[in-house]
Write a protein that holds these residues in place. Sequence first.
Motif, PDB file in Angstrom:
ATOM      1  N   ARG A  49      20.757  69.372  67.514  1.00  0.00           N
ATOM      2  CA  ARG A  49      20.271  70.372  67.525  1.00  0.00           C
ATOM      3  C   ARG A  49      20.198  70.564  69.762  1.00  0.00           C
ATOM      4  NH1 ARG A  49      15.082  70.879  63.738  1.00  0.00           N
ATOM      5  NH2 ARG A  49      15.680  68.651  64.908  1.00  0.00           N
ATOM      6  N   THR A  50      19.355  69.435  70.102  1.00  0.00           N
ATOM      7  CA  THR A  50      19.027  69.433  70.904  1.00  0.00           C
ATOM      8  C   THR A  50      20.899  69.289  72.378  1.00  0.00           C
ATOM      9  OG1 THR A  50      16.746  68.556  71.327  1.00  0.00           O
ATOM     10  CG2 THR A  50      18.242  67.833  73.114  1.00  0.00           C
ATOM     11  N   THR A  51      21.030  68.749  71.364  1.00  0.00           N
ATOM     12  CA  THR A  51      22.530  68.411  72.494  1.00  0.00           C
ATOM     13  C   THR A  51      23.871  69.797  71.920  1.00  0.00           C
ATOM     14  OG1 THR A  51      22.574  65.837  71.754  1.00  0.00           O
ATOM     15  CG2 THR A  51      24.402  67.292  72.352  1.00  0.00           C
ATOM     16  N   GLY A  52      23.092  70.042  70.975  1.00  0.00           N
ATOM     17  CA  GLY A  52      23.544  71.531  70.580  1.00  0.00           C
ATOM     18  C   GLY A  52      23.986  72.537  72.196  1.00  0.00           C
ATOM     19  N   LYS A  53      22.757  72.549  72.136  1.00  0.00           N
ATOM     20  CA  LYS A  53      22.092  73.293  73.637  1.00  0.00           C
ATOM     21  C   LYS A  53      22.358  73.407  74.928  1.00  0.00           C
ATOM     22  CE  LYS A  53      18.391  74.808  71.273  1.00  0.00           C
ATOM     23  NZ  LYS A  53      15.999  74.353  71.200  1.00  0.00           N
ATOM     24  N   LEU A  54      23.063  71.867  75.322  1.00  0.00           N
ATOM     25  CA  LEU A  54      23.312  71.687  76.570  1.00  0.00           C
ATOM     26  C   LEU A  54      24.885  71.894  76.401  1.00  0.00           C
ATOM     27  CD1 LEU A  54      23.241  69.667  79.505  1.00  0.00           C
ATOM     28  CD2 LEU A  54      23.453  67.909  77.706  1.00  0.00           C
ATOM     29  N   LEU A  55      25.146  71.480  75.269  1.00  0.00           N
ATOM     30  CA  LEU A  55      26.695  71.268  74.938  1.00  0.00           C
ATOM     31  C   LEU A  55      27.766  73.275  75.082  1.00  0.00           C
ATOM     32  CD1 LEU A  55      28.152  68.965  71.818  1.00  0.00           C
ATOM     33  CD2 LEU A  55      28.169  68.469  74.284  1.00  0.00           C
ATOM     34  N   LYS A  56      26.451  73.996  74.370  1.00  0.00           N
ATOM     35  CA  LYS A  56      26.776  75.388  74.927  1.00  0.00           C
ATOM     36  C   LYS A  56      26.287  76.146  75.902  1.00  0.00           C
ATOM     37  CE  LYS A  56      25.517  79.561  72.601  1.00  0.00           C
ATOM     38  NZ  LYS A  56      23.645  80.339  72.219  1.00  0.00           N
ATOM     39  N   HIS A  57      25.964  75.393  77.035  1.00  0.00           N
ATOM     40  CA  HIS A  57      25.339  75.763  78.498  1.00  0.00           C
ATOM     41  C   HIS A  57      26.725  75.265  78.785  1.00  0.00           C
ATOM     42  CE1 HIS A  57      23.109  76.575  81.912  1.00  0.00           C
ATOM     43  NE2 HIS A  57      23.845  75.589  82.597  1.00  0.00           N
ATOM     44  N   TYR A  58      27.239  74.050  78.484  1.00  0.00           N
ATOM     45  CA  TYR A  58      28.347  74.008  79.543  1.00  0.00           C
ATOM     46  C   TYR A  58      29.809  74.348  78.862  1.00  0.00           C
ATOM     47  CZ  TYR A  58      25.300  72.403  83.319  1.00  0.00           C
ATOM     48  OH  TYR A  58      24.723  71.489  83.747  1.00  0.00           O
ATOM     49  N   GLU A  59      29.982  74.945  78.283  1.00  0.00           N
ATOM     50  CA  GLU A  59      31.304  75.216  77.312  1.00  0.00           C
ATOM     51  C   GLU A  59      31.984  73.979  76.928  1.00  0.00           C
ATOM     52  OE1 GLU A  59      32.924  78.333  79.219  1.00  0.00           O
ATOM     53  OE2 GLU A  59      31.661  80.044  78.752  1.00  0.00           O
ATOM     54  N   ILE A  60      30.935  73.043  75.860  1.00  0.00           N
ATOM     55  CA  ILE A  60      32.001  71.993  75.882  1.00  0.00           C
ATOM     56  C   ILE A  60      31.566  72.418  74.156  1.00  0.00           C
ATOM     57  CG2 ILE A  60      31.735  69.433  75.660  1.00  0.00           C
ATOM     58  CD1 ILE A  60      30.017  69.667  78.479  1.00  0.00           C
ATOM     59  N   GLN A  61      33.030  72.194  73.266  1.00  0.00           N
ATOM     60  CA  GLN A  61      33.405  72.123  72.077  1.00  0.00           C
ATOM     61  C   GLN A  61      34.349  71.488  71.367  1.00  0.00           C
ATOM     62  OE1 GLN A  61      35.883  76.130  72.030  1.00  0.00           O
ATOM     63  NE2 GLN A  61      33.470  77.260  72.419  1.00  0.00           N
ATOM     64  N   ARG A  62      33.145  69.915  70.779  1.00  0.00           N
ATOM     65  CA  ARG A  62      33.782  68.869  70.800  1.00  0.00           C
ATOM     66  C   ARG A  62      32.470  68.430  69.177  1.00  0.00           C
ATOM     67  NH1 ARG A  62      38.243  69.004  70.645  1.00  0.00           N
ATOM     68  NH2 ARG A  62      37.623  66.772  70.189  1.00  0.00           N
ATOM     69  N   PRO A  63      33.373  67.847  68.132  1.00  0.00           N
ATOM     70  CA  PRO A  63      32.118  68.007  67.292  1.00  0.00           C
ATOM     71  C   PRO A  63      30.974  67.247  67.238  1.00  0.00           C
ATOM     72  CG  PRO A  63      34.590  67.149  67.232  1.00  0.00           C
ATOM     73  CD  PRO A  63      34.446  67.328  68.593  1.00  0.00           C
ATOM     74  N   LEU A  64      29.831  67.272  66.666  1.00  0.00           N
ATOM     75  CA  LEU A  64      28.680  65.733  66.778  1.00  0.00           C
ATOM     76  C   LEU A  64      28.436  65.449  65.566  1.00  0.00           C
ATOM     77  CD1 LEU A  64      26.496  68.538  68.455  1.00  0.00           C
ATOM     78  CD2 LEU A  64      26.644  66.128  69.392  1.00  0.00           C
ATOM     79  N   GLN A  65      27.329  64.350  66.125  1.00  0.00           N
ATOM     80  CA  GLN A  65      27.284  63.943  64.707  1.00  0.00           C
ATOM     81  C   GLN A  65      26.068  63.105  64.876  1.00  0.00           C
ATOM     82  OE1 GLN A  65      29.694  60.068  62.926  1.00  0.00           O
ATOM     83  NE2 GLN A  65      28.342  59.454  62.663  1.00  0.00           N
ATOM     84  N   SER A  66      25.459  63.011  64.084  1.00  0.00           N
ATOM     85  CA  SER A  66      23.862  62.703  64.013  1.00  0.00           C
ATOM     86  C   SER A  66      23.322  60.743  64.180  1.00  0.00           C
ATOM     87  CB  SER A  66      23.276  63.073  63.090  1.00  0.00           C
ATOM     88  OG  SER A  66      21.591  62.734  62.796  1.00  0.00           O
ATOM     89  N   TYR A  67      23.461  60.235  65.452  1.00  0.00           N
ATOM     90  CA  TYR A  67      22.927  58.561  65.741  1.00  0.00           C
ATOM     91  C   TYR A  67      21.630  59.106  66.018  1.00  0.00           C
ATOM     92  CZ  TYR A  67      22.948  54.279  67.435  1.00  0.00           C
ATOM     93  OH  TYR A  67      23.374  52.403  66.909  1.00  0.00           O
TER      94      TYR A  67
END
Length: 236
Positions: A49-67
């Motif tokens: 969720r946290t990383t998703g906000k960063l990716l959205k801000h920079y328009e990065i569309q890559r698969p996310l996996q929890s680690y």
Amino acid sequence: MPLTKSEKSEESAVQLYLVPTPIGNLKDITFRAIEVLKSVDVILAEDTRTTGKLLKHYEIQRPLQSYHIFNEHKTVEKLIERLKKGEVMALVSDAGTPAVSDPGFLLVRAAKNAGIEVNCLPGATAFVPALVNSGLPNDRFTFEGFLPHKKGRKTRIEALLEEPRTMIFYESPHRLMKTLEQFAEAFGKERMASVSRELTKIYEENVRGTMEELIEYYKENPIKGEIVIVVQGIGK
């Protein structure tokens, strides 16, 4: 800026990137970090969720996996197998550089042992600005990270009683007073220290003084945000 041929060949050999993320201000990320995050097959995130906000801000569309720390041991072997098959991954933490008081060490070690190329990008980390802002000697220092919550906490502090270097600790808001009081008891009330919180954010604060002064200050002032404590070494 597009990569040159030599840069492309160097980057293409890497299978696992460790990518520092902003510790507060979203502008504190490098062009290269954004480029890498846009190019990998999957991004391993401490909190998606946290990383998703960063990716959205920079328009990065890559698969996310929890680690994260709770699934680290279970997932390392599977991730290594995927890396061996050619997947390119980026590991990020919620804030700062992965594996610095965050999950990541086990994966990096396993990747190195498996002959997988790992590359850590330079970037944001909380303890460097806190150290520099403290006004305490920074030519030699020791990074202690988080103290144990219960067992081993006193032993760890006692092991630092004769430490001559400046000491750096990470702490959470609800344990700050307890830690300062323990430091005052162990190192003395007159030992100089600095408390930094909300680094790079609107309400960033760096408070410097003796242990006694810091304790009195935080009795009267609210404690919020992630915290870095910098403590003067003995004889400094």
